[in-house]
Design a protein around this motif. Structure first.
Motif, PDB file in Angstrom:
ATOM      1  N   GLU A  51     -23.396   2.323 -15.785  1.00  0.00           N
ATOM      2  CA  GLU A  51     -21.928   1.878 -15.415  1.00  0.00           C
ATOM      3  C   GLU A  51     -21.798   0.639 -16.030  1.00  0.00           C
ATOM      4  O   GLU A  51     -20.832  -0.046 -16.311  1.00  0.00           O
ATOM      5  CB  GLU A  51     -21.684   1.808 -13.993  1.00  0.00           C
ATOM      6  N   LEU A  52     -23.048  -0.444 -16.361  1.00  0.00           N
ATOM      7  CA  LEU A  52     -22.811  -1.845 -16.499  1.00  0.00           C
ATOM      8  C   LEU A  52     -22.490  -1.743 -18.083  1.00  0.00           C
ATOM      9  O   LEU A  52     -22.456  -2.819 -18.704  1.00  0.00           O
ATOM     10  CB  LEU A  52     -23.946  -2.556 -15.966  1.00  0.00           C
ATOM     11  N   TYR A  53     -23.274  -0.861 -18.753  1.00  0.00           N
ATOM     12  CA  TYR A  53     -22.892  -0.761 -20.200  1.00  0.00           C
ATOM     13  C   TYR A  53     -21.714  -1.048 -20.971  1.00  0.00           C
ATOM     14  O   TYR A  53     -20.755  -0.535 -20.184  1.00  0.00           O
ATOM     15  CB  TYR A  53     -23.811   0.433 -20.851  1.00  0.00           C
ATOM     16  N   PRO A  54     -21.508  -1.567 -21.909  1.00  0.00           N
ATOM     17  CA  PRO A  54     -22.588  -2.242 -23.130  1.00  0.00           C
ATOM     18  C   PRO A  54     -23.250  -3.233 -22.699  1.00  0.00           C
ATOM     19  O   PRO A  54     -22.811  -4.303 -21.750  1.00  0.00           O
ATOM     20  CB  PRO A  54     -21.961  -2.229 -24.203  1.00  0.00           C
ATOM     21  N   ASP A  64     -17.510   0.711 -20.476  1.00  0.00           N
ATOM     22  CA  ASP A  64     -16.931   0.976 -21.697  1.00  0.00           C
ATOM     23  C   ASP A  64     -17.908   2.041 -22.365  1.00  0.00           C
ATOM     24  O   ASP A  64     -17.470   3.039 -23.170  1.00  0.00           O
ATOM     25  CB  ASP A  64     -16.787  -0.067 -22.713  1.00  0.00           C
ATOM     26  N   THR A  65     -19.167   1.990 -22.277  1.00  0.00           N
ATOM     27  CA  THR A  65     -20.049   2.983 -22.804  1.00  0.00           C
ATOM     28  C   THR A  65     -19.889   4.370 -22.049  1.00  0.00           C
ATOM     29  O   THR A  65     -19.737   5.344 -23.040  1.00  0.00           O
ATOM     30  CB  THR A  65     -21.542   2.632 -22.673  1.00  0.00           C
ATOM     31  N   GLU A  66     -19.685   4.474 -21.004  1.00  0.00           N
ATOM     32  CA  GLU A  66     -19.459   5.605 -20.335  1.00  0.00           C
ATOM     33  C   GLU A  66     -18.171   6.224 -20.677  1.00  0.00           C
ATOM     34  O   GLU A  66     -17.898   7.363 -20.856  1.00  0.00           O
ATOM     35  CB  GLU A  66     -19.447   5.600 -18.848  1.00  0.00           C
ATOM     36  N   ARG A  67     -16.902   5.344 -20.972  1.00  0.00           N
ATOM     37  CA  ARG A  67     -15.996   5.806 -21.640  1.00  0.00           C
ATOM     38  C   ARG A  67     -15.894   6.484 -22.784  1.00  0.00           C
ATOM     39  O   ARG A  67     -15.325   7.483 -23.296  1.00  0.00           O
ATOM     40  CB  ARG A  67     -14.739   4.664 -21.570  1.00  0.00           C
ATOM     41  N   HIS A  68     -16.741   5.887 -23.818  1.00  0.00           N
ATOM     42  CA  HIS A  68     -17.142   6.292 -25.148  1.00  0.00           C
ATOM     43  C   HIS A  68     -17.706   7.821 -25.061  1.00  0.00           C
ATOM     44  O   HIS A  68     -17.103   8.687 -25.782  1.00  0.00           O
ATOM     45  CB  HIS A  68     -17.833   5.590 -25.834  1.00  0.00           C
ATOM     46  N   LEU A  85     -27.318  14.527 -19.204  1.00  0.00           N
ATOM     47  CA  LEU A  85     -26.566  13.332 -18.932  1.00  0.00           C
ATOM     48  C   LEU A  85     -27.385  12.354 -17.879  1.00  0.00           C
ATOM     49  O   LEU A  85     -26.970  12.974 -16.717  1.00  0.00           O
ATOM     50  CB  LEU A  85     -25.177  13.378 -19.099  1.00  0.00           C
ATOM     51  N   ALA A  86     -27.574  11.264 -18.257  1.00  0.00           N
ATOM     52  CA  ALA A  86     -27.953  10.212 -17.271  1.00  0.00           C
ATOM     53  C   ALA A  86     -27.284   9.302 -17.024  1.00  0.00           C
ATOM     54  O   ALA A  86     -26.772   8.448 -18.144  1.00  0.00           O
ATOM     55  CB  ALA A  86     -29.626  10.078 -17.291  1.00  0.00           C
ATOM     56  N   SER A  87     -27.140   8.686 -15.897  1.00  0.00           N
ATOM     57  CA  SER A  87     -26.299   7.236 -15.974  1.00  0.00           C
ATOM     58  C   SER A  87     -27.049   6.532 -14.594  1.00  0.00           C
ATOM     59  O   SER A  87     -27.910   7.110 -14.029  1.00  0.00           O
ATOM     60  CB  SER A  87     -24.756   7.462 -15.585  1.00  0.00           C
ATOM     61  N   ALA A 114     -16.637   6.885  -9.696  1.00  0.00           N
ATOM     62  CA  ALA A 114     -16.267   6.123 -11.012  1.00  0.00           C
ATOM     63  C   ALA A 114     -16.911   6.555 -12.434  1.00  0.00           C
ATOM     64  O   ALA A 114     -16.176   6.703 -13.345  1.00  0.00           O
ATOM     65  CB  ALA A 114     -16.329   4.621 -10.683  1.00  0.00           C
ATOM     66  N   SER A 115     -18.072   6.814 -12.247  1.00  0.00           N
ATOM     67  CA  SER A 115     -18.776   7.312 -13.368  1.00  0.00           C
ATOM     68  C   SER A 115     -18.313   8.504 -13.959  1.00  0.00           C
ATOM     69  O   SER A 115     -18.085   8.628 -15.225  1.00  0.00           O
ATOM     70  CB  SER A 115     -20.431   7.414 -13.418  1.00  0.00           C
ATOM     71  N   LEU A 116     -18.204   9.460 -13.038  1.00  0.00           N
ATOM     72  CA  LEU A 116     -17.660  10.819 -13.360  1.00  0.00           C
ATOM     73  C   LEU A 116     -15.960  10.755 -13.880  1.00  0.00           C
ATOM     74  O   LEU A 116     -15.874  11.293 -15.048  1.00  0.00           O
ATOM     75  CB  LEU A 116     -17.477  11.672 -12.137  1.00  0.00           C
ATOM     76  N   LYS A 117     -15.360   9.809 -13.518  1.00  0.00           N
ATOM     77  CA  LYS A 117     -14.088   9.404 -14.248  1.00  0.00           C
ATOM     78  C   LYS A 117     -14.188   9.199 -15.608  1.00  0.00           C
ATOM     79  O   LYS A 117     -13.762   9.535 -16.517  1.00  0.00           O
ATOM     80  CB  LYS A 117     -13.339   8.588 -13.317  1.00  0.00           C
ATOM     81  N   ARG A 118     -15.163   8.162 -15.740  1.00  0.00           N
ATOM     82  CA  ARG A 118     -15.167   7.284 -17.060  1.00  0.00           C
ATOM     83  C   ARG A 118     -15.984   8.664 -18.131  1.00  0.00           C
ATOM     84  O   ARG A 118     -15.457   8.542 -19.290  1.00  0.00           O
ATOM     85  CB  ARG A 118     -16.094   6.154 -17.094  1.00  0.00           C
ATOM     86  N   LEU A 119     -16.794   9.173 -17.528  1.00  0.00           N
ATOM     87  CA  LEU A 119     -17.697  10.172 -18.481  1.00  0.00           C
ATOM     88  C   LEU A 119     -16.683  11.641 -18.698  1.00  0.00           C
ATOM     89  O   LEU A 119     -17.347  12.431 -19.572  1.00  0.00           O
ATOM     90  CB  LEU A 119     -18.892  10.528 -17.666  1.00  0.00           C
ATOM     91  N   GLN A 120     -15.780  11.528 -17.867  1.00  0.00           N
ATOM     92  CA  GLN A 120     -14.740  12.855 -18.140  1.00  0.00           C
ATOM     93  C   GLN A 120     -15.540  14.177 -18.079  1.00  0.00           C
ATOM     94  O   GLN A 120     -15.446  14.991 -18.651  1.00  0.00           O
ATOM     95  CB  GLN A 120     -14.120  12.895 -19.313  1.00  0.00           C
TER      96      GLN A 120
END
Length: 350
Positions: A51-54, A64-68, A85-87, A114-120
């Motif tokens: 969640e903290l990347y980049p 933003d990395t999760e969003r990418h 997929l690991a976060s 929140a990660s699930l949302k960003r990772l779609q």
């Protein structure tokens, strides 16, 4: 591509894990897409993010990395089940993530969502604690007395761990994550979680990722032995010591666009005279073997008994191809012996 079991899970992961921390800062969405597609074409099925990347992390960029990755998943929905997929949830200390607060049960549940949302995506295969609530001997804090163990409130730490495991169970039961793991933790941390899992019938940690490379191998033998016998996957991160083991930072060099030209949260703690001396020796060994210094470092890591999958990263496809190709190499007995001699000369250069 070879595969290993992810600890006590039923998941097979490639011996190479694609790291993603440059996506969103040093790498664009298009470049991230290219790296994922190339990695998959080479048989890699394991992708790690947080969640903290980049990195270096910042309040403006985190997530933003999760969003990418999420954007790639959204356009490649048919391939979602092809990747593991690991976060990670960030530990305490970052003011722009939960006001720098500790990992709590509530934080786990909110961060997973929140990660699930960003990772779609509907699920995360491996959800990890990026670093523990207590201070751990990582990021150059591994010399005797750099941190204090005797002043730690063990009961409080254990209570926090139990709350975290209970929240992880809720996420697993809801189908949001499949398995949980650790990062930047210790043998005690692993075993305390295992005891709590057994006592309270909660999910078992299946993995741990720690820094491990030719310049920083303190997890051998004790933590890795513990991982093997407790069925915990050991996932080395920074196998090139922040890029140092490519040789590109020798003698104070700072190539344009490289990670070390960007301000680092923990500073350039690996950049020591002893590190340079060790890398120069590894360069000689690699040249003699007809490979790059980076490939020597990566294949050495892959060869260590107990290693499950090595997390690599790159800012260009050329670097990524070079790194992936390292895992097909066979190091000669002479090369392995030469490396061992340098390890004895420079056991802890930073």
């Amino acid at each position: 591509m070879k595969f290993s079991k992810l600890g006590s899970s039923n998941i097979d992961v490639s011996r190479v894990c694609l790291g993603s921390m440059t996506w969103g800062l040093q790498n664009s969405q298009q470049e991230a897409n290219q790296q994922i597609d190339f990695a998959l074409s080479k048989g890699i099925n394991f992708i790690d993010t947080a969640e903290l990347y980049p990195v270096p992390p910042s309040g403006e960029k985190h997530g933003d990395t999760e969003r990418h990755i999420g954007n790639w998943i959204n356009t490649n929905k048919q391939k979602r089940n092809d990747i593991v997929l690991a976060s990670k949830i960030a530990g305490p200390g970052l003011p722009y993530i939960r006001d720098g607060g500790k990992i709590t049960g509530e934080a786990v549940i909110k961060s997973v969502d929140a990660s699930l949302k960003r990772l779609q995506t509907d699920y995360i295969d491996l959800y990890q604690l990026h670093w523990p609530n207590r201070t751990s001997p990582h990021f150059s804090r591994h010399s005797p007395n750099d941190i204090n163990f005797t002043n730690v409130d063990r009961k409080q730490e254990s209570a926090e761990m139990l709350e975290i495991l209970q929240a992880l169970k809720l996420c697993i039961d809801a189908g949001k994550i499949r398995h949980c793991g650790l990062s930047d933790d210790t043998t005690w941390g692993i075993n305390e979680y295992l005891k709590l899992s057994d006592k309270h019938s909660l999910p078992k940690m299946v993995s741990i990722q720690n820094e491990f490379n030719l310049l920083h191998n303190k997890d051998w033998p004790y933590l890795i032995e513990n991982c093997v016998h407790e069925d915990i996957a050991f996932l080395p991160w920074s196998p090139l010591a922040g890029g140092m083991l490519s040789g590109k930072y020798l003698n104070g060099a700072r190539p344009e666009g490289s990670r070390w030209t960007i301000s680092q949260r923990n500073g350039l703690f690996r950049a020591t005279e002893q590190s340079d001396l060790a890398i120069k020796e590894y360069e000689k060994i690699a040249k003699q073997a007809g490979i790059t210094t980076a490939q020597l470092a990566l294949k050495w890591c892959d060869n260590v008994d107990g290693v499950t999958s090595t997390i690599i990263g790159a800012t260009s496809l050329a670097q990524l191809e070079e790194n992936i190709n390292a895992f097909d190499l066979v190091l000669s007995p002479e090369t392995i012996d030469a490396v061992s001699k340098v390890l004895k000369l420079y056991p802890a250069p930073f």
